[in-house]
Design a protein around this motif. Structure first.
Motif, PDB file in Angstrom:
ATOM      1  N   ASP A 180       0.856  -1.184   0.000  1.00 25.12           N
ATOM      2  CA  ASP A 180       0.000   0.000   0.000  1.00 25.12           C
ATOM      3  C   ASP A 180       0.890   1.231   0.000  1.00 25.12           C
ATOM      4  N   ILE A 181       0.650   2.128  -0.959  1.00 25.22           N
ATOM      5  CA  ILE A 181       1.460   3.339  -1.077  1.00 25.22           C
ATOM      6  C   ILE A 181       0.565   4.544  -0.789  1.00 25.22           C
ATOM      7  N   TYR A 182       0.898   5.252   0.277  1.00 28.47           N
ATOM      8  CA  TYR A 182       0.142   6.440   0.695  1.00 28.47           C
ATOM      9  C   TYR A 182       0.791   7.694   0.099  1.00 28.47           C
ATOM     10  N   GLU A 183       0.088   8.806   0.202  1.00 28.00           N
ATOM     11  CA  GLU A 183       0.484  10.041  -0.460  1.00 28.00           C
ATOM     12  C   GLU A 183       1.930  10.458  -0.197  1.00 28.00           C
ATOM     13  N   ASN A 184       2.392  10.404   0.994  1.00 30.68           N
ATOM     14  CA  ASN A 184       3.732  10.896   1.291  1.00 30.68           C
ATOM     15  C   ASN A 184       4.781   9.790   1.393  1.00 30.68           C
ATOM     16  N   ASP A 185       4.425   8.586   0.959  1.00 32.25           N
ATOM     17  CA  ASP A 185       5.374   7.478   0.993  1.00 32.25           C
ATOM     18  C   ASP A 185       6.382   7.606  -0.146  1.00 32.25           C
ATOM     19  N   ALA A 186       7.625   7.282   0.165  1.00 28.52           N
ATOM     20  CA  ALA A 186       8.647   7.185  -0.875  1.00 28.52           C
ATOM     21  C   ALA A 186       8.626   5.754  -1.395  1.00 28.52           C
ATOM     22  N   ILE A 187       8.750   5.592  -2.696  1.00 27.61           N
ATOM     23  CA  ILE A 187       8.823   4.259  -3.284  1.00 27.61           C
ATOM     24  C   ILE A 187      10.297   3.849  -3.304  1.00 27.61           C
ATOM     25  N   ASP A 188      10.605   2.753  -2.660  1.00 26.49           N
ATOM     26  CA  ASP A 188      11.961   2.217  -2.676  1.00 26.49           C
ATOM     27  C   ASP A 188      12.133   1.500  -4.018  1.00 26.49           C
ATOM     28  N   ALA A 189      12.714   2.199  -4.995  1.00 30.91           N
ATOM     29  CA  ALA A 189      12.823   1.673  -6.356  1.00 30.91           C
ATOM     30  C   ALA A 189      13.631   0.384  -6.404  1.00 30.91           C
ATOM     31  N   THR A 190      14.656   0.279  -5.592  1.00 30.78           N
ATOM     32  CA  THR A 190      15.486  -0.930  -5.584  1.00 30.78           C
ATOM     33  C   THR A 190      14.671  -2.126  -5.112  1.00 30.78           C
ATOM     34  N   GLN A 191      13.962  -1.981  -3.980  1.00 31.15           N
ATOM     35  CA  GLN A 191      13.159  -3.081  -3.446  1.00 31.15           C
ATOM     36  C   GLN A 191      11.999  -3.406  -4.383  1.00 31.15           C
ATOM     37  N   PHE A 192      11.307  -2.376  -4.882  1.00 28.34           N
ATOM     38  CA  PHE A 192      10.171  -2.616  -5.767  1.00 28.34           C
ATOM     39  C   PHE A 192      10.627  -3.357  -7.027  1.00 28.34           C
ATOM     40  N   SER A 193      11.736  -2.938  -7.607  1.00 25.20           N
ATOM     41  CA  SER A 193      12.248  -3.599  -8.816  1.00 25.20           C
ATOM     42  C   SER A 193      12.617  -5.051  -8.533  1.00 25.20           C
ATOM     43  N   GLU A 194      13.162  -5.317  -7.347  1.00 24.18           N
ATOM     44  CA  GLU A 194      13.485  -6.704  -6.985  1.00 24.18           C
ATOM     45  C   GLU A 194      12.214  -7.532  -6.856  1.00 24.18           C
ATOM     46  N   TRP A 195      11.166  -6.968  -6.255  1.00 24.72           N
ATOM     47  CA  TRP A 195       9.885  -7.686  -6.185  1.00 24.72           C
ATOM     48  C   TRP A 195       9.351  -7.952  -7.586  1.00 24.72           C
ATOM     49  N   ILE A 196       9.468  -6.979  -8.471  1.00 26.56           N
ATOM     50  CA  ILE A 196       8.986  -7.153  -9.850  1.00 26.56           C
ATOM     51  C   ILE A 196       9.777  -8.264 -10.542  1.00 26.56           C
ATOM     52  N   ARG A 197      11.101  -8.284 -10.385  1.00 26.73           N
ATOM     53  CA  ARG A 197      11.929  -9.349 -10.983  1.00 26.73           C
ATOM     54  C   ARG A 197      11.459 -10.719 -10.492  1.00 26.73           C
ATOM     55  N   GLN A 198      11.266 -10.823  -9.193  1.00 31.71           N
ATOM     56  CA  GLN A 198      10.820 -12.100  -8.626  1.00 31.71           C
ATOM     57  C   GLN A 198       9.420 -12.464  -9.111  1.00 31.71           C
ATOM     58  N   ALA A 199       8.512 -11.508  -9.050  1.00 29.61           N
ATOM     59  CA  ALA A 199       7.114 -11.768  -9.419  1.00 29.61           C
ATOM     60  C   ALA A 199       6.992 -12.210 -10.875  1.00 29.61           C
ATOM     61  N   ALA A 200       7.781 -11.619 -11.765  1.00 35.26           N
ATOM     62  CA  ALA A 200       7.715 -11.947 -13.195  1.00 35.26           C
ATOM     63  C   ALA A 200       8.149 -13.387 -13.463  1.00 35.26           C
ATOM     64  N   ARG A 201       8.930 -13.970 -12.570  1.00 31.63           N
ATOM     65  CA  ARG A 201       9.396 -15.357 -12.746  1.00 31.63           C
ATOM     66  C   ARG A 201       8.429 -16.380 -12.133  1.00 31.63           C
ATOM     67  N   LEU A 202       7.488 -15.921 -11.331  1.00 34.34           N
ATOM     68  CA  LEU A 202       6.536 -16.817 -10.663  1.00 34.34           C
ATOM     69  C   LEU A 202       5.329 -17.075 -11.572  1.00 34.34           C
ATOM     70  N   PRO A 203       4.520 -18.104 -11.253  1.00 31.16           N
ATOM     71  CA  PRO A 203       3.402 -18.466 -12.148  1.00 31.16           C
ATOM     72  C   PRO A 203       2.374 -17.360 -12.387  1.00 31.16           C
ATOM     73  N   GLY A 204       2.048 -16.557 -11.382  1.00 34.13           N
ATOM     74  CA  GLY A 204       1.060 -15.497 -11.558  1.00 34.13           C
ATOM     75  C   GLY A 204      -0.352 -16.046 -11.662  1.00 34.13           C
ATOM     76  N   GLU A 205      -1.253 -15.177 -12.092  1.00 35.41           N
ATOM     77  CA  GLU A 205      -2.672 -15.531 -12.254  1.00 35.41           C
ATOM     78  C   GLU A 205      -3.056 -15.399 -13.715  1.00 35.41           C
ATOM     79  N   LYS A 206      -3.894 -16.308 -14.181  1.00 37.08           N
ATOM     80  CA  LYS A 206      -4.380 -16.256 -15.556  1.00 37.08           C
ATOM     81  C   LYS A 206      -5.142 -14.963 -15.790  1.00 37.08           C
ATOM     82  N   TRP A 207      -4.895 -14.320 -16.929  1.00 37.17           N
ATOM     83  CA  TRP A 207      -5.694 -13.135 -17.231  1.00 37.17           C
ATOM     84  C   TRP A 207      -6.512 -13.423 -18.429  1.00 37.17           C
TER      85      TRP A 207
END
Length: 154
Positions: free
Chosen positions: A127-154
Motif C-alpha cells: 500500500d502506497i500512501y500520499e507521502n510514501d517514498a517508493i523504494d525503487a530498488t526493493q520494488f524492482s526486486e519484487w517485480i523481478r521475482q514476481a515476473a518469474r513466478l506463475p502469476g494468475e491467468k488473465w
C-alpha cells in the motif's frame, strides 16, 4: 400456505460521465477504464488516476517496464495488470481512497515478502500512501521475482 414475494432490488443508477469527457472515478477514486490489452489502455488508466496517485501510478508503470523489458499490459476490472508471458499477470495496482494498492498474486513466494497480507494465502500487497517514498530498488526486486513466478491467468 403463503409464499413471500421476492423483493426486487432497485436498479443501479448508472454513473454519470463527467462533462469534460474524462473517465468516471469509482469509489476511492479508481478510474473506470474499459477492458483492453496493450499499453494504450494502461496509459488511459494512468492519465485518469486522480491527484498524487497519478504520479505513483506512472512511477510504478515505469519501474515495471524498466525491470521486465517487453512486459505485456492490460486493463481489466478497472485495474492495470502486467504480464511477462502474455497469459498470466504478476502485478497490478488500483486506487483506493487514501492509497494505491499494489497486488502480487504470488507475493508469499517472494523474499522478502511485500508487507500487506491477504485472505488469499499466496497474495501479498504493498500500500502506497500520499507521502510514501517508493523504494525503487526493493520494488524492482519484487517485480523481478514476481515476473518469474506463475502469476494468475488473465
Amino acid at each position: 400456505m403463503m409464499t413471500e414475494t421476492p423483493v426486487k432490488k432497485p436498479a443501479r443508477k448508472p454513473l454519470e460521465k463527467p462533462a469534460d469527457g474524462s473517465p468516471v472515478l469509482l469509489s476511492g477514486g479508481n478510474p473506470q477504464i474499459p477492458k483492453g490489452y496493450g499499453d494504450e489502455h494502461v496509459e488511459a488508466y494512468l492519465a485518469a488516476m486522480p491527484g498524487w496517485k497519478q504520479d505513483v501510478g506512472r512511477r510504478l508503470d515505469a519501474l515495471i517496464a524498466a525491470t521486465v523489458p517487453g512486459v505485456a499490459k492490460a486493463v481489466k476490472w478497472n485495474t492495470p495488470f502486467y504480464s511477462a508471458d502474455g497469459k498470466h499477470w504478476f502485478v497490478g495496482f488500483h486506487c483506493l481512497t487514501k492509497y494505491v494498492k499494489v497486488s502480487f498474486p504470488d507475493g508469499s513466494e517472494m523474499d522478502p515478502m511485500p508487507p500487506g497480507t491477504s485472505k488469499q494465502p499466496r497474495v501479498r500487497y504493498l500500500d502506497i500512501y500520499e507521502n510514501d517514498a517508493i523504494d525503487a530498488t526493493q520494488f524492482s526486486e519484487w517485480i523481478r521475482q514476481a515476473a518469474r513466478l506463475p502469476g494468475e491467468k488473465w
